[in-house]
Design an enzyme around this catalytic site. Structure first.
Site, mmCIF file in Angstrom:
data_model
loop_
_atom_site.group_PDB
_atom_site.id
_atom_site.type_symbol
_atom_site.label_atom_id
_atom_site.label_comp_id
_atom_site.label_asym_id
_atom_site.label_seq_id
_atom_site.Cartn_x
_atom_site.Cartn_y
_atom_site.Cartn_z
ATOM 1 N N LYS A 35 0.831 -1.216 0.000
ATOM 2 C CA LYS A 35 0.000 0.000 0.000
ATOM 3 C C LYS A 35 0.862 1.261 0.000
ATOM 4 O O LYS A 35 0.732 2.131 0.858
ATOM 5 C CB LYS A 35 -0.979 -0.002 1.175
ATOM 6 C CG LYS A 35 -1.901 -1.229 1.143
ATOM 7 C CD LYS A 35 -2.941 -1.217 2.214
ATOM 8 C CE LYS A 35 -3.819 -2.449 2.197
ATOM 9 N NZ LYS A 35 -3.162 -3.701 2.602
HETATM 10 O O1 LIG Z 1 -9.266 -3.600 1.506
HETATM 11 C C1 LIG Z 1 -8.370 -4.328 1.933
HETATM 12 C C2 LIG Z 1 -7.082 -4.277 1.476
HETATM 13 C C3 LIG Z 1 -6.172 -5.159 1.963
HETATM 14 N N1 LIG Z 1 -6.501 -6.085 2.890
HETATM 15 C C4 LIG Z 1 -5.461 -7.043 3.336
HETATM 16 O O2 LIG Z 1 -5.839 -8.363 2.920
HETATM 17 C C5 LIG Z 1 -5.542 -9.299 3.953
HETATM 18 C C6 LIG Z 1 -6.825 -9.893 4.493
HETATM 19 O O3 LIG Z 1 -6.550 -10.813 5.537
HETATM 20 P P1 LIG Z 1 -7.670 -11.796 6.202
HETATM 21 O O4 LIG Z 1 -6.935 -12.453 7.304
HETATM 22 O O5 LIG Z 1 -8.094 -12.757 5.116
HETATM 23 O O6 LIG Z 1 -8.785 -10.937 6.662
HETATM 24 C C7 LIG Z 1 -4.732 -8.522 4.998
HETATM 25 O O7 LIG Z 1 -3.378 -8.582 4.635
HETATM 26 C C8 LIG Z 1 -5.254 -7.104 4.839
HETATM 27 O O8 LIG Z 1 -4.308 -6.149 5.265
HETATM 28 C C9 LIG Z 1 -7.787 -6.148 3.350
HETATM 29 O O9 LIG Z 1 -8.145 -6.993 4.191
HETATM 30 N N2 LIG Z 1 -8.704 -5.270 2.857
#
Ligand SMILES: O=c1ccn([C@@H]2O[C@H](COP(=O)(O)O)[C@@H](O)[C@H]2O)c(=O)[nH]1
Length: 272
Positions: A96
């Site tokens: 990001k």
């Molecule tokens: O909008 C967003 C952007 C990035 N993320 C990232 O994706 C993963 C989600 O992890 P889970 O454990 O499956 O919830 C994490 O790295 C976030 O920083 C997001 O969730 N939403």
């Protein structure tokens, strides 16, 4: 990797799953802590157990930066391991980033050239000159935050500016940038109801969709409006897969969780 090659991998493996490598040192099995590089050993076990069921891995860079030099070393070993052992896998640095052009160029070099990730997530807030340096690389993509999965997405992204939601302005304006064919977009699985309108603006681009699993997003909702004739989706799940078990067979259980999602994706792909 080109998006054409990514689509070929998706159709071959009947999967558009991205496994998130968000490695929290406090959550990995304790016996790994005696290893020289516990983060890398955890990733290696997860990758070996899940690679058959996914097409992409998405290390979130925050989890590596939080461990200083050792974290960066683990990240570098992980990406090198993927390149060497599983070169067909698409890689996403979830970092990001985005800054004035001169600085963005350094971020782009770090992730897309030096570490050799296929893509990096980028924040759109600083505009064109902050994103274009990420779009200059052949067969590499910048994944622009469009409509994120968190509650705070409603603070700014869905607010109306001159009669149009900010995230729609991001989508439309970004299409005018140089090398915009190298753009993908982040849309949270928790915002699946927005996908129909999003697809009217960007009918072809790949979407990275996080939020299935731990955040409650539903795969079938994402596919209903987000899938294109060329699939156009990478759906990410991190915690639900990599922390499915704390026991010594954690990797095997992670593999089983990934397989469940892959099977659901195979069913969705039959409808293409
Ligand atoms: O909008 C967003 C952007 C990035 N993320 C990232 O994706 C993963 C989600 O992890 P889970 O454990 O499956 O919830 C994490 O790295 C976030 O920083 C997001 O969730 N939403």
């Amino acid at each position: 990797m080109s998006t054409k090659e990514l689509t070929e991998q998706i159709l071959k493996k009947k999967s558009f799953l991205s496994v998130g490598l968000d490695v929290d040192i406090d959550r990995i099995p304790t016996y790994l802590l005696s290893e020289d590089d516990p983060i890398f050993e955890f990733n290696k076990a997860i990758i070996d157990a899940t690679h058959k069921f996914c097409v992409a891995y998405k290390p979130n860079i925050a989890f590596y930066e939080a461990n200083g030099v050792e974290g960066w070393q683990a990240l570098e070993k992980t990406i090198n391991y993927l390149h060497h052992e599983y070169p067909e896998i698409y890689t996403i640095a979830d970092a990001k980033r985005g800054d004035i052009g001169n600085t963005s160029r350094m971020y782009a070099k770090t992730f897309l050239k030096d570490l050799g990730f296929d893509s990096v997530t980028v924040a759109p807030y600083m505009g064109k000159d902050s994103v274009e340096p990420f779009l200059e690389f052949d067969n590499r993509q910048a994944i622009l935050l469009a409509l994120t999965s968190n509650e705070g997405a409603f603070d700014f992204q869905t607010q109306q500016i001159d009669g149009e939601e900010l995230y729609k302005k991001v989508l439309k304006t970004s299409k005018t940038w140089k090398n915009s064919e190298n753009l993908m977009y982040v849309v949270g699985a928790t915002k699946a109801e927005f996908l129909k309108e999003i697809r009217e603006i960007i009918p072809e681009n790949f979407l990275l969709v996080p939020g299935v699993g731990a955040q409650g997003g539903k795969l079938e909702d994402v596919c209903k409006y987000g899938m294109t004739k060329n699939v156009g989706l990478l759906v990410n799940s991190s915690r639900k897969i990599i922390y499915a078990s704390e026991s010594s067979n954690f990797a095997e259980i992670a593999g089983a969780k990934a397989e469940v999602l892959q099977q659901q994706m195979a069913d969705e792909l039959k409808q293409l």
